[in-house]
Write an enzyme that holds these catalytic residues in place. Structure first.
Site, PDB file in Angstrom:
ATOM      1  N   LYS A  53      25.287   9.729  17.886  1.00 47.32           N
ATOM      2  CA  LYS A  53      26.281  10.196  16.902  1.00 47.32           C
ATOM      3  C   LYS A  53      27.694   9.908  17.391  1.00 47.32           C
ATOM      4  O   LYS A  53      28.543   9.446  16.640  1.00 47.32           O
ATOM      5  CB  LYS A  53      26.102  11.707  16.639  1.00 47.32           C
ATOM      6  CG  LYS A  53      24.881  11.999  15.772  1.00 47.32           C
ATOM      7  CD  LYS A  53      24.526  13.477  15.732  1.00 47.32           C
ATOM      8  CE  LYS A  53      23.198  13.678  15.002  1.00 47.32           C
ATOM      9  NZ  LYS A  53      22.687  15.056  15.061  1.00 47.32           N
ATOM     10  N   GLN A  97      24.512  20.697  17.462  1.00 45.72           N
ATOM     11  CA  GLN A  97      23.193  20.087  17.582  1.00 45.72           C
ATOM     12  C   GLN A  97      22.123  21.168  17.754  1.00 45.72           C
ATOM     13  O   GLN A  97      22.234  22.037  18.616  1.00 45.72           O
ATOM     14  CB  GLN A  97      23.178  19.118  18.777  1.00 45.72           C
ATOM     15  CG  GLN A  97      21.892  18.336  18.923  1.00 45.72           C
ATOM     16  CD  GLN A  97      21.641  17.360  17.776  1.00 45.72           C
ATOM     17  OE1 GLN A  97      22.543  16.657  17.324  1.00 45.72           O
ATOM     18  NE2 GLN A  97      20.415  17.344  17.274  1.00 45.72           N
ATOM     19  N   ASP A 120      27.069  19.075   8.360  1.00 40.88           N
ATOM     20  CA  ASP A 120      25.597  19.085   8.289  1.00 40.88           C
ATOM     21  C   ASP A 120      25.126  19.695   6.973  1.00 40.88           C
ATOM     22  O   ASP A 120      23.950  19.595   6.632  1.00 40.88           O
ATOM     23  CB  ASP A 120      25.026  19.909   9.459  1.00 40.88           C
ATOM     24  CG  ASP A 120      24.419  19.028  10.536  1.00 40.88           C
ATOM     25  OD1 ASP A 120      24.072  17.867  10.220  1.00 40.88           O
ATOM     26  OD2 ASP A 120      24.282  19.500  11.683  1.00 40.88           O
TER      27      ASP A 120
END
Ligand code: NAD
Length: 288
Positions: A53, A97, A120
């Site tokens: 990422k 994460q 997200d």
């Protein structure tokens, strides 16, 4: 023969578009889109995802802000960091994460992220916006699935879609997105009875079960489109570890279109993360 939907190529196109938008945002508003990635602990898979990422963020010309915290970090400390990132004007997207270590309640952490920076799309505000069709940031993998479907379907109205898996990060949001496009959607899961028969009626099958080769060739009708979200590491015929999806790819030659694993949905997830960050930064520029 089924056409293979090339997620790698489509993701590269999305990333190029994001980079162009980023350059325009910098030129016109003096804003460099910034993504903060927070990793707690040493989970090997998470470390690989985070590394990818960060690399893609930089490649797209965005600012990458990294926070690597020890596994024993307290929930209070993580929440303080989230608060600081929420008010940091150089940060437009925040990604924590998952999974988080057991002493931290992931829901409490995700709920604390500013919904405008929730790239997200897991914050209840964005989940609510998705389910009411009122904008907001859309979870990356489901958004990627829809972009892949858009390359083969021009009008979704009335199509029968079956989603296998009902997780908050894939199954449920993908079902909401298909519903928003006026599909007739059936959401299935581990306790669903008669799954093969249900799938046989589908024009669109999205499988996110984490179950290698679950969707067999004789479950899928000839003109169906199969989006395989699953990523499973198994032992290949040569004894080496290999990645496979949740559909029996080799049995699906009769389908209209299918996504490969790897090279299908996977690359779209990061591309959509960058797109969400760019959208968040662009919105920031217009509301300043
Ligand atoms: P999850 O474990 O949270 O949910 C799995 C869902 O599948 C559950 O609802 C369960 O009921 C259902 N299920 C499991 N076995 C089933 C079966 N035999 N029949 C019917 N339903 C079944 O998983 P998740 O986080 O949604 O991920 C699913 C898969 O997608 C995993 O392989 C994961 O690695 C992969 N994934 C890929 C990406 C990507 O970027 N491509 C992103 C997220 C998840």
């Amino acid at each position: 023969m089924a056409s293979i939907i090339d997620g790698k190529a489509i993701a590269a196109q999305v990333e190029a578009e994001v980079a162009a938008s980023g350059a325009a945002l910098l030129r016109d508003h003096g804003i460099q889109a910034g993504l903060a990635v927070v990793l707690v602990g040493e989970d090997p898979a998470s470390r690989i995802y985070v590394r990818r990422k960060i690399a893609q963020t930089r490649k797209a010309g965005m600012l990458s802000i990294e926070h690597r915290l020890p596994a024993e970090t307290s929930e209070a400390d993580l929440l303080s960091l989230i608060e600081a990132l929420n008010v940091d004007p150089t940060v437009h997207g925040i990604l924590v994460q998952l999974p988080l270590p057991p002493q931290i309640d992931a829901n409490r952490v995700l709920d604390r992220i500013d919904p405008m920076k929730d790239v997200d799309g897991f914050h209840p505000v964005n989940v609510g916006r998705l389910s009411t069709g009122t904008g907001g940031l859309i979870p990356c993998t489901p958004l990627g699935c829809m972009m892949l479907l858009d390359t083969v379907i021009s009008d979704f109205r009335g199509m029968k879609a079956v989603v296998i898996g009902k997780s908050n990060i894939v199954g449920k949001p993908v079902a909401m997105l298909l519903l928003e496009r006026e599909c007739t959607v059936t959401v299935t899961h581990i306790h669903t009875r008669g799954l093969p028969e249900i799938v046989r009626g589908a024009d669109i099958v999205v499988v996110a079960a984490g179950c290698p080769g679950l969707v067999r060739g004789n479950w899928v009708k000839p003109d169906a489109i199969v989006i395989d979200v699953g990523i499973n590491r198994i032992e290949g015929p040569d004894g080496q570890p290999t990645l496979v999806g949740d559909a029996a790819f080799g049995e699906l030659g009769h389908a209209r279109a299918i996504t490969p694993v790897p090279g299908g949905v996977g690359p779209m997830t990061i591309a959509c993360l960058l797109r969400n960050t760019m959208d968040a930064a662009s919105r920031h520029a217009t509301v300043r």
